[in-house]
Design an enzyme around this catalytic site. Structure first.
Site, PDB file in Angstrom:
ATOM      1  N   ASP A  49      -3.334   3.663   7.603  1.00  0.00           N
ATOM      2  CA  ASP A  49      -2.140   3.954   6.787  1.00  0.00           C
ATOM      3  C   ASP A  49      -1.793   5.438   6.819  1.00  0.00           C
ATOM      4  OD1 ASP A  49      -2.735   1.472   4.125  1.00  0.00           O
ATOM      5  OD2 ASP A  49      -2.554   1.304   6.303  1.00  0.00           O
ATOM      6  N   ASP A  59      -7.494  -1.808   0.035  1.00  0.00           N
ATOM      7  CA  ASP A  59      -6.550  -2.768   0.599  1.00  0.00           C
ATOM      8  C   ASP A  59      -7.324  -4.062   0.816  1.00  0.00           C
ATOM      9  OD1 ASP A  59      -4.011  -2.508   3.165  1.00  0.00           O
ATOM     10  OD2 ASP A  59      -4.951  -4.309   2.361  1.00  0.00           O
ATOM     11  N   ASP A 115      -6.940  -6.382   2.643  1.00  0.00           N
ATOM     12  CA  ASP A 115      -7.088  -6.771   4.052  1.00  0.00           C
ATOM     13  C   ASP A 115      -8.276  -6.079   4.733  1.00  0.00           C
ATOM     14  OD1 ASP A 115      -4.216  -4.872   5.311  1.00  0.00           O
ATOM     15  OD2 ASP A 115      -6.319  -4.239   5.237  1.00  0.00           O
ATOM     16  N   ASP A 126      -9.964  -0.295   4.077  1.00  0.00           N
ATOM     17  CA  ASP A 126      -8.766  -0.900   4.667  1.00  0.00           C
ATOM     18  C   ASP A 126      -9.066  -1.261   6.119  1.00  0.00           C
ATOM     19  OD1 ASP A 126      -5.315   0.171   4.105  1.00  0.00           O
ATOM     20  OD2 ASP A 126      -6.040  -1.414   5.455  1.00  0.00           O
ATOM     21  N   HIS A 146      -6.775  -0.827   8.134  1.00  0.00           N
ATOM     22  CA  HIS A 146      -5.824   0.146   8.697  1.00  0.00           C
ATOM     23  C   HIS A 146      -5.997   1.526   8.068  1.00  0.00           C
ATOM     24  CE1 HIS A 146      -4.009  -3.957   8.408  1.00  0.00           C
ATOM     25  NE2 HIS A 146      -3.790  -3.751   9.695  1.00  0.00           N
ATOM     26  N   GLU A 205      -2.007  -5.266  -1.689  1.00  0.00           N
ATOM     27  CA  GLU A 205      -1.679  -6.140  -0.573  1.00  0.00           C
ATOM     28  C   GLU A 205      -2.073  -7.608  -0.740  1.00  0.00           C
ATOM     29  OE1 GLU A 205       0.362  -5.374   1.969  1.00  0.00           O
ATOM     30  OE2 GLU A 205       0.418  -3.188   1.995  1.00  0.00           O
ATOM     31  N   HIS A 254       4.183   1.176   4.116  1.00  0.00           N
ATOM     32  CA  HIS A 254       2.795   0.837   3.747  1.00  0.00           C
ATOM     33  C   HIS A 254       1.797   1.233   4.836  1.00  0.00           C
ATOM     34  CE1 HIS A 254       2.233  -3.490   5.572  1.00  0.00           C
ATOM     35  NE2 HIS A 254       2.938  -2.726   6.382  1.00  0.00           N
ATOM     36  N   HIS A 314       0.792  -1.234   0.000  1.00  0.00           N
ATOM     37  CA  HIS A 314       0.000   0.000   0.000  1.00  0.00           C
ATOM     38  C   HIS A 314       0.818   1.275   0.000  1.00  0.00           C
ATOM     39  CE1 HIS A 314      -4.518   0.942   0.970  1.00  0.00           C
ATOM     40  NE2 HIS A 314      -4.085   1.552  -0.122  1.00  0.00           N
TER      41      HIS A 314
HETATM   42  C1  LIG Z   1      -1.577  -0.216  11.988  1.00  0.00           C
HETATM   43  N1  LIG Z   1      -0.256   0.198  11.596  1.00  0.00           N
HETATM   44  C2  LIG Z   1       0.683  -0.824  11.183  1.00  0.00           C
HETATM   45  C3  LIG Z   1       0.165  -1.661  10.028  1.00  0.00           C
HETATM   46  C4  LIG Z   1       0.099  -0.987   8.726  1.00  0.00           C
HETATM   47  C5  LIG Z   1      -0.605  -1.855   7.674  1.00  0.00           C
HETATM   48  C6  LIG Z   1      -0.445  -1.316   6.323  1.00  0.00           C
HETATM   49  B1  LIG Z   1      -1.526  -1.809   5.254  1.00  0.00           B
HETATM   50  O1  LIG Z   1      -1.179  -1.263   3.998  1.00  0.00           O
HETATM   51  O2  LIG Z   1      -1.590  -3.229   5.223  1.00  0.00           O
HETATM   52  O3  LIG Z   1      -2.817  -1.287   5.628  1.00  0.00           O
HETATM   53  C7  LIG Z   1       0.931  -1.894  12.258  1.00  0.00           C
HETATM   54  C8  LIG Z   1       1.483  -1.432  13.525  1.00  0.00           C
HETATM   55  N2  LIG Z   1       1.288  -2.451  14.573  1.00  0.00           N
HETATM   56  C9  LIG Z   1       2.061  -3.690  14.271  1.00  0.00           C
HETATM   57  C10 LIG Z   1       1.894  -4.733  15.373  1.00  0.00           C
HETATM   58  C11 LIG Z   1       2.230  -4.151  16.724  1.00  0.00           C
HETATM   59  C12 LIG Z   1       1.456  -2.860  16.973  1.00  0.00           C
HETATM   60  C13 LIG Z   1       1.687  -1.873  15.851  1.00  0.00           C
HETATM   61  C14 LIG Z   1       1.984  -0.106  10.811  1.00  0.00           C
HETATM   62  O4  LIG Z   1       2.993  -0.767  10.579  1.00  0.00           O
HETATM   63  O5  LIG Z   1       1.962   1.168  10.774  1.00  0.00           O
HETATM   64 MN   LIG Z   2      -4.377  -2.814   5.623  1.00  0.00          MN
HETATM   65 MN   LIG Z   3      -3.391  -0.458   3.536  1.00  0.00          MN
END
Ligand SMILES: CN[C@](CCCC[B-](O)(O)O)(CCN1CCCCC1)C(=O)O
Ligand SMILES: [Mn+2]
Ligand SMILES: [Mn+2]
Ligand SMILES: [Mn+2]
Length: 305
Positions: A123, A227, A229, A119, A121, A272, A136, A96
């Site tokens: 992002d 996304d 997911d 999504d 998330h 993704e 991402h 992403h």
């Molecule tokens: C929620 N934020 C995350 C996930 C981002 C997902 C990107 B997508 O493109 O797939 O939507 C995760 C952060 N967490 C990871 C596990 C421990 C707590 C923080 C990050 O790495 O910023």
């Molecule tokens: Mn996501």
């Molecule tokens: Mn995403």
């Protein structure tokens, strides 16, 4: 519908191999043929080629900045071309972080955009708030006018011009939002339909309110960044960051059917999909087929026939 497809086989916005296989897997599942069968004119522009970047050391809490910046600059040019050729653009990811180039290239051709981000998330981490440093999880922060004071200088990122206003963004499907991201969403007053709102209102009301909200002022072209997911992992397990409690297949499709009927869809990202995150072939094909069906819904495919 006139559709231009771009493949972006890129994975360096996150740590898991395999997501770069997304574009060709989605094509192999018959996307072009199926869009043509439903009456679309389709031109496949092929895959963007990305340069190898050596010694791409992290900068603060940003991993692979040079590769991500370079890839998105190339993607931006490709999306701009597709828009100038008069098509609705379909960008197949890849992770992403590619939304940076996709939205940037779209905005270069269409000026004022509304962004619907589907999504699990948000992002929207900045380089300073990201808990992982994976880009991402950060793409929106580089694009939003109101966040630019929070973005440090990064190599290969200087070409990026903020191009989206907070008021022109709607999120659908959120259920795994970092505390700092939540703070940013509240601070900027960004419209969010988390899975709680999806449960409370139902997807029809969510889409009705989403369209009322983004069309309340002037009608802007829609950039739909989807996304995979966002869907529940029971439907789309082959993805890097699956989160339980997601959209059903029907809710996911309803979103694209509704967006299609506005007649304002101007670009869509489908990102993704990662085959290496599927434990069986069935898991991979369920994920890939959902991606194909979601894109078909964007271009007029109706379940009624
Ligand atoms: C929620 N934020 C995350 C996930 C981002 C997902 C990107 B997508 O493109 O797939 O939507 C995760 C952060 N967490 C990871 C596990 C421990 C707590 C923080 C990050 O790495 O910023
Ligand atoms: Mn996501
Ligand atoms: Mn995403
Ligand atoms: Mn059509």
């Amino acid at each position: 519908h006139s559709v231009g497809i771009i493949g972006a086989p890129f994975s360096k916005g996150q740590p898991r191999d395999g997501v770069e296989k997304g574009p060709d897997l989605i094509r192999a599942a018959g996307l072009v043929e199926k869009l043509k069968a439903q009456g679309c004119a389709v031109r496949d522009y092929g895959n963007v080629t990305f340069e190898e970047v050596a010694n791409d050391e992290p900068i603060g809490n940003v991993k692979r900045p040079r590769a991500v910046g370079s890839a998105n600059q190339r993607l931006s040019a490709a999306v701009h071309t597709v828009k100038n050729d008069g098509h609705t653009c379909v960008m197949l990811g890849g992770d992403h972080s590619l939304a940076i180039g996709s939205i940037q290239g779209h905005a270069a051709a269409k000026k004022d955009l509304s962004v619907v981000w589907v999504d699990a998330h948000a992002d929207i981490n900045t380089p300073l708030t990201s808990p992982t440093g994976n880009i991402h999880g950060q793409p929106m922060s580089y694009l939003i006018h109101e966040l630019q004071s929070k973005i440090p200088v990064l190599p290969n990122f200087s070409w990026i011009k903020p191009c989206v206003s907070a008021k022109d963004i709607v999120y659908i499907g959120l259920r795994d939002v970092d505390p700092e991201e939540h703070h940013i969403l509240k601070l900027l007053g960004i419209k969010v339909y988390s899975m709680t709102e999806v449960d409370r209102l139902g997807i029809a009301k969510v889409m009705e309110e989403t369209c009322d909200y983004i069309f309340s002022k002037v009608k802007k072209p829609i950039h739909l960044s989807y996304d995979i997911d966002a869907l529940d992992p029971s439907i789309s397990p082959a993805t890097g960051t699956p989160v339980v409690g997601g959209l059903t297949y029907r809710e996911g499709i309803y979103i694209t059917e509704h967006i299609s009927q506005t007649g304002l869809l101007s670009a869509v990202d489908m990102v993704e999909v990662n085959p290496k995150r599927g434990r069986t072939d069935d898991e991979i094909s369920s994920t890939v087929n959902a991606a194909v069906d979601l894109i078909r819904g964007c271009f007029g495919k109706l379940r009624e026939g």
